[in-house]
Design an enzyme around this catalytic site. Structure first.
Site, PDB file in Angstrom:
ATOM      1  N   ASP A  67       6.906  11.797  15.079  1.00  0.00           N
ATOM      2  CA  ASP A  67       6.492  12.031  13.928  1.00  0.00           C
ATOM      3  C   ASP A  67       5.040  12.541  13.511  1.00  0.00           C
ATOM      4  O   ASP A  67       4.404  12.124  12.669  1.00  0.00           O
ATOM      5  CB  ASP A  67       6.966  10.931  12.709  1.00  0.00           C
ATOM      6  CG  ASP A  67       7.335  11.633  11.288  1.00  0.00           C
ATOM      7  OD1 ASP A  67       7.323  13.070  11.413  1.00  0.00           O
ATOM      8  OD2 ASP A  67       7.311  10.922  10.353  1.00  0.00           O
ATOM      9  N   GLY A 113       7.068   4.054   3.849  1.00  0.00           N
ATOM     10  CA  GLY A 113       7.126   5.041   5.094  1.00  0.00           C
ATOM     11  C   GLY A 113       8.476   5.144   5.435  1.00  0.00           C
ATOM     12  O   GLY A 113       9.207   4.476   4.860  1.00  0.00           O
ATOM     13  N   GLY A 114       8.604   6.082   6.418  1.00  0.00           N
ATOM     14  CA  GLY A 114      10.025   6.165   6.938  1.00  0.00           C
ATOM     15  C   GLY A 114      10.461   4.945   7.619  1.00  0.00           C
ATOM     16  O   GLY A 114      11.714   4.760   7.481  1.00  0.00           O
ATOM     17  N   ILE A 172       0.955  -1.283   0.048  1.00  0.00           N
ATOM     18  CA  ILE A 172       0.077  -0.125  -0.050  1.00  0.00           C
ATOM     19  C   ILE A 172       0.979   1.225   0.113  1.00  0.00           C
ATOM     20  O   ILE A 172       0.818   2.235  -0.738  1.00  0.00           O
ATOM     21  CB  ILE A 172      -1.040   0.125   1.305  1.00  0.00           C
ATOM     22  CG1 ILE A 172      -1.897  -1.321   1.516  1.00  0.00           C
ATOM     23  CG2 ILE A 172      -1.817   1.221   1.227  1.00  0.00           C
ATOM     24  CD1 ILE A 172      -2.541  -1.314   2.570  1.00  0.00           C
ATOM     25  N   THR A 179       7.240  -0.545   5.498  1.00  0.00           N
ATOM     26  CA  THR A 179       6.439  -0.716   4.143  1.00  0.00           C
ATOM     27  C   THR A 179       5.217  -1.416   4.630  1.00  0.00           C
ATOM     28  O   THR A 179       5.179  -2.371   5.558  1.00  0.00           O
ATOM     29  CB  THR A 179       6.757  -1.610   3.289  1.00  0.00           C
ATOM     30  OG1 THR A 179       8.242  -1.151   2.894  1.00  0.00           O
ATOM     31  CG2 THR A 179       6.315  -1.700   1.874  1.00  0.00           C
ATOM     32  N   VAL A 180       4.264  -0.920   4.229  1.00  0.00           N
ATOM     33  CA  VAL A 180       2.659  -1.389   4.627  1.00  0.00           C
ATOM     34  C   VAL A 180       2.082  -2.068   3.429  1.00  0.00           C
ATOM     35  O   VAL A 180       2.145  -1.611   2.404  1.00  0.00           O
ATOM     36  CB  VAL A 180       1.650  -0.238   4.906  1.00  0.00           C
ATOM     37  CG1 VAL A 180       0.433  -0.664   5.510  1.00  0.00           C
ATOM     38  CG2 VAL A 180       2.498   0.773   5.975  1.00  0.00           C
TER      39      VAL A 180
END
Lengths: 207, 873
Positions: B163, B57-58, B54, B61-62
């Site tokens: 964040d 990100g920092g 999907i 991974t999603v």
């Protein structure tokens, strides 16, 4: 499925899909890596990898028995990539989009979604800013660790020419890194560790 | 551009990076299937079948994934970082956070050396994307306040987000906001890691991590962070959302004056959160949210849990009448109270409880009848059992007579005397005057019934109880007078009527001592101690009362229930002294006692477990596991107590949605809609979190304010009262959150002109605020100010002036000289000076108040009216 690359390729070209799958399993990573810093999206990478293997099957009959299958596959990938560039450029000209190539326009390409360190990000970006032939040369040298003679095979030029091009490409890359690094520390770190960063990147990019 | 997109990527973390193999693996499988026709199942991580990527990100991974076990979609986040113990620990801590505004983490694990988190899959968009669609500012604020609540929950779990930014807040398609991307969460300062562990962690993550545009100076400098860094990032995000641009700083580093669109209150609140120095920010995100939230519900209450239940009660009783001759135990045992006596009750817990009790009473009576004891002991036992019986009969009778029909009553608050105690204690035999036996029984029942109606406005109950005291006096049986006096005193206590409560309790004590009624002596000391605890917050006097109560109970061979209550009060005394260890020890003792108690102890057990968990949790994240285990036990018991009504996670989100609807209705100024939404939220929270949860308290306080604004003061008072009782039971008498309910009570009383009640409430608020550690100067000041206004209304000019001046001095040092809140004490001071005849000084203060006020139109017109008087018009 065992056998050397050559046997697998031969079996595949005579209709053995299991042999094809086994060959695919062996070389998928290299071919994916070939496209990953050049395409814009993961979908494009996937498409280009597929086209490369389909093309390999079509031209399997023309494979010279003494050649290296991996180098041969990479040459095919390179042809596919050039075809693709022409395609995209044609479309872009039709739509008046001068910077259509992801490689060159440096859009948020697929590799930017990776979790990479700042130095590695600079290196990726710098690679993408090189002319496409230079980028390919450097990536194959760093990531696939192709020798000069293998690179000569892929690019279809003499080995000496490859050595000269490689030297120039490395110099240009350093120049680009200079313009990208934000701080002297970043610059130092990226330049001094170029080979290490590049190998680290390979680990990240692929399997 | 790539160069910018690295903003959110952490630096450092040298060494070989893990391969992003899952993505490659997925592509490999897709192509293989397409080209060679070999279908292969997608890779799995634990029981999750990974479908597709999907986002990256920092920190990881999603993927979208399918939970094979539970047949549902999940979002599976695979962290890049190699799994270390602390990373796993953090992930587990995240999984323990249950908050509607924090994405739910279902499960955590390690796959090929990397930590993964299975989270709820939230279809929707980020707040950044949503803000791009140009929604109204009021909605933006509502969503950000919700995100802030989620952040507060993260902090409460001892974690830091690191964040916070609009990209990391999801607005679900269901309209609910959720904080996501905890990749960067690090255990908070009090995580209890040793110095060496902490420093090894710091080397591992040296340097900057987060997003530069939202990060506070200390984060940019790579210094170790605490929760206040998140507060800063939240303020940047809110500022950006409302003003349309990031906050700007001048050369001195101060945030430039607020943009007019923000409004002064919001601008001031955000500027404080944006202070470069963490110490100058709000002490907590909750404090910030309090300041940001619309005025009417500024008194926020944090979340927690408990229960109590009510039952529909249909009464139509057929009870045996004629009481037997006291003294004839065997006759007693053979009569009336058959289990059938409770048959008239609607099926449910009340009937079950009543039947259980009747069974126990009958057994005890029979045992007493058969026992071979002296006649004197026989008499004692007989009197004791008869008293217990009369209580039940009178109570049921009373309920049938007065409340015939359906009535919502909280049964578990019904505590019938334990019949078995009659066999144990040397309970003082006291002959019940035969002539009045029935009247006494009825009166006892009426008094017991009053105890059941705790949710009703205390002042009304006081009015009902007064005639009962007079009846007791007419009957002339001293113990009954003492009982009635104590019931009335307890109600006064709940209405904050300190003086009357004290007088009545002292009178009851006198009677009880004269009649040597140990049980009543204990009860009187209990009430006296409670007054000291709840109203005076005086631990020394409370402890004195506590010791006498204990001494009296010891003579009685106390029941576990009494011992448990005694220990709870001990905990409150320790709380007033700030002695954490003693609180915990006392609460544990209470838990042990309630565990041994029969019928009435279960509700107290749940409440005490929750309070214990609360105390342990405030000791920091080290013990959060322990607290969670205790809470889990409370929830389990609660389920056993078995509310007939359904409970489920769906209710919590429904309640939350209703709460959000309330906030936006309030923003629109639509009080009717706000009230309706709150009613819905109340039902939802009662079901999901329990009737005595802090969520319910929070909702009640908000309802009180809305009803107050609608001029429905009686209802407002009842709501505020109930909220205060919950806070008292859950948090103890001196918890700062209790000031929310007390302030609501005081405000309502003030509005309806009951200066006395308002003064009582605000006095307690002031006492609580004064007990808090520093950094609450504003709260102390506002408490003085409210008290001053109430005193002014009550005609106590001198006192009013004193408190107004104290308010100005407290607020003056905590707020800028042009702060709108200064208008409140200035108005009170002006009013007091006016009464004292000093018109010039009054005019000066009132003029300033009028210039500063940003309160309601009523407030401004009140100031203008006073000013007109000062100017002799």
């Amino acid at each position: 499925m065992t056998g050397n690359d050559h046997e697998l390729l031969t079996a595949w070209s005579t209709g053995d899909r299991r042999a094809g799958a086994a060959l695919f399993d062996r070389h998928f990573a290299s071919i994916r890596r070939f496209f990953i810093n050049k395409a814009c999206t993961e979908g494009e990478v996937e498409e280009l990898v597929q086209r490369s293997f389909v093309a390999a099957l079509e031209s399997a009959g023309r494979f010279r028995g003494d050649a290296n299958v991996r180098t041969w596959l990479i040459s095919i990938a390179r042809n596919i990539q050039r075809e693709w560039i022409r395609e995209v450029m044609r479309e872009a000209v039709d739509r008046v989009e001068p910077d259509a190539m992801c490689s060159e326009r440096l859009g948020p390409g697929i590799s930017t979604g990776l979790d990479v360190q700042r130095e590695q990000q600079i290196l990726l970006t710098a690679l993408r800013r090189q002319p496409i032939e230079q980028q390919t040369l450097l990536e194959l040298f760093y990531w696939e660790e192709l020798t000069a003679s293998e690179l000569a095979e892929v690019f279809g030029v003499p080995e000496g020419t490859i050595r000269t091009r490689l030297r120039k490409a490395k110099l240009d890359l350093r120049g680009t890194i200079d313009t990208l690094a934000r701080t002297p520390e970043e610059l130092d770190s990226t330049r001094s560790g170029l080979e290490g960063w590049a190998r680290g990147l390979r680990d990240k990019l692929a399997i | 551009m790539p160069a910018d997109s690295t903003e959110s990527h952490p630096l450092g973390g040298l060494g070989p990076a893990p391969a992003d193999s899952l993505r490659a693996d997925l592509m490999h499988r897709r192509l293989r299937e397409r080209m060679f026709g070999e279908a292969s199942l997608p890779p799995t991580i634990a029981r999750f079948r990974v479908l597709e990527r999907i986002a990256s990100g920092g920190m990881g991974t999603v993927y979208s994934a399918w939970d094979e076990g539970l047949a549902r979609s999940v979002a599976l986040k695979l962290l890049h970082e190699h799994a270390g113990d602390e990373l796993v620990c953090e992930a587990q801590a995240l999984a323990r956070i249950a908050h509607p505004n924090v994405v739910s983490v279902f499960e955590v694990g390690v796959h090929e050396g990397r930590v993964w988190l299975a989270m709820e899959y939230v279809p929707g968009q980020t707040l950044r994307a949503w803000q791009g669609t140009d929604p109204p500012r009021s909605e933006r604020l509502v969503h950000w306040i919700a995100a802030g609540r989620g952040l507060a929950a993260v902090h409460a779990a001892g974690l830091i987000h690191r964040d916070v930014k609009p990209d990391n807040v999801l607005l679900g398609a269901d309209g609910r906001v959720r904080l996501v991307d905890f990749g960067l969460v690090l255990a908070g300062e009090h995580a209890g890691t040793s110095e060496s562990e902490r420093s090894s962690m710091s080397t591992r993550r040296v340097g900057f991590a987060g997003t530069r545009a939202y990060a506070p100076p200390e984060q940019l400098a790579g210094i170790e962070l605490d929760a206040r860094a998140d507060q800063y990032a939240l303020c940047v995000s809110i500022w950006e959302a409302l003003a349309g641009a990031l906050p700007e700083r001048d050369e001195a580093g101060r945030v430039r004056a607020a943009i007019p669109e923000l409004g002064r209150r919001i601008g001031d609140a955000l500027r404080r959160g944006l202070a470069a120095e963490p110490d100058a920010r709000w002490p907590s995100v909750d404090a910030l949210l309090d300041a940001l939230a619309p005025r009417a519900h500024r008194a926020g209450v944090a979340l927690g849990l408990v229960l109590a239940s009510s039952l529909g009660l249909g009464l139509g009783l057929a009870l045996a009448d004629d009481p037997p001759t006291p003294g004839d135990l065997c006759a007693l045992a053979g009569t009336q109270l058959g289990a059938g006596a409770a048959d008239g009750l609607a099926a449910g817990e009340l009937r079950t409880t009543a039947q259980e009790w009747i069974g126990e009473w009958t057994r005890v009576s029979r045992e007493a009848c058969e026992a071979d004891v002296s006649e004197a002991v026989d008499d004692q036992r007989s009197a004791c059992l008869e008293r217990r019986r009369l209580e039940l009969v009178g109570l049921l009778d009373h309920l049938a007579g007065v409340h015939g029909g359906e009535q919502e009553l909280d049964l578990r608050r019904l505590e019938l005397g334990d019949p078995r105690a009659c066999l144990r204690g040397p309970e003082e035999a006291l002959a019940i005057p035969t002539a009045h036996a029935r009247a006494i029984g009825e009166l006892r029942g009426s008094l017991a019934a009053l105890e059941l109606r705790r949710d009703e406005p205390a002042l009304e109950l006081v009015d009902e109880a007064r005639p009962l005291l007079s009846q007791a006096e007419e009957l002339g049986w001293p113990p009954l007078v003492a009982e009635a006096a104590l019931t009335l005193a307890d109600l006064d206590l709940r209405a904050n009527e300190r003086e009357e409560a004290l007088t009545l309790a002292e009178r009851a004590l006198e009677i009880a001592e004269g009649e040597r009624q140990t049980e009543l002596i204990a009860r009187a000391w209990q009430t006296l101690g409670q007054i000291e605890l709840d109203l005076d917050l005086d631990p020394d006097v409370a402890e004195m009362a506590w010791k006498r109560e204990r001494a009296a109970l010891e003579r009685l061979e106390p029941r576990p229930l009494d011992l448990g209550r005694l220990a709870v009060r001990r905990a409150s005394i320790a709380g007033l002294r700030g002695d954490g260890h003693a609180i915990e020890a006392a609460l544990r003792k209470a838990v042990a006692a309630f565990e041994g108690a029969s019928l009435g102890g279960r509700l107290q057990l749940v409440a005490t477990l929750d309070r214990l968990a609360f105390v342990i949790r405030s000791a920091g994240p080290v013990r959060s596991d322990e607290a969670a285990a205790i809470e889990a036990r409370a929830r389990m018991l609660e389920r056993e107590l078995g509310d007939e009504r359904e409970r489920g996670p769906g209710d919590a989100s429904g309640a939350y949605e209703a709460w959000t609807a309330y906030e936006s209705a309030l923003g629109r100024g639509d009080l009717d809609a706000a009230h309706a939404s709150l009613a819905e939220a109340l039902v939802g929270y009662e079901r999901s979190a329990g009737r005595e949860s802090l969520q319910v308290a929070k909702t009640l306080v908000a309802s009180a304010h809305v009803l107050d604004a609608m001029g429905r003061f009686d209802e407002a008072e009842a709501y505020a009262r109930r909220a205060d009782e919950i806070c008292l039971a859950r948090l103890g008498p001196d918890h700062p959150q209790r000031t929310a309910s007390l302030s609501a009570l005081g405000t309502v009383a003030f509005r309806r002109g009951d200066a006395h009640a308002a003064i009582q409430a605000f006095r307690i608020v002031l006492r609580i605020e004064q007990r808090q550690p520093s950094d609450r100067g504003v709260n102390v000041g506002m408490a003085h100010s409210n008290l001053a206004e109430a005193m002014l209304q009550g005609g106590e000019w001198g006192e009013a002036r004193k408190h107004a001046e104290l308010a100005l001095s407290e607020l003056g040092s905590a707020l800028p000289p042009d702060h709108a809140d200064l208008a409140y004490p200035l108005k009170a001071l002006g009013g007091a000076l006016l009464e004292a005849g000093d018109r010039d000084a009054a005019e000066r203060h009132l003029t300033r108040a009028l210039a500063l006020t940003s309160g309601s139109e009523i407030e401004a017109s009140e100031i203008r009216a006073l000013l007109a008087r000062a100017q002799g018009r």
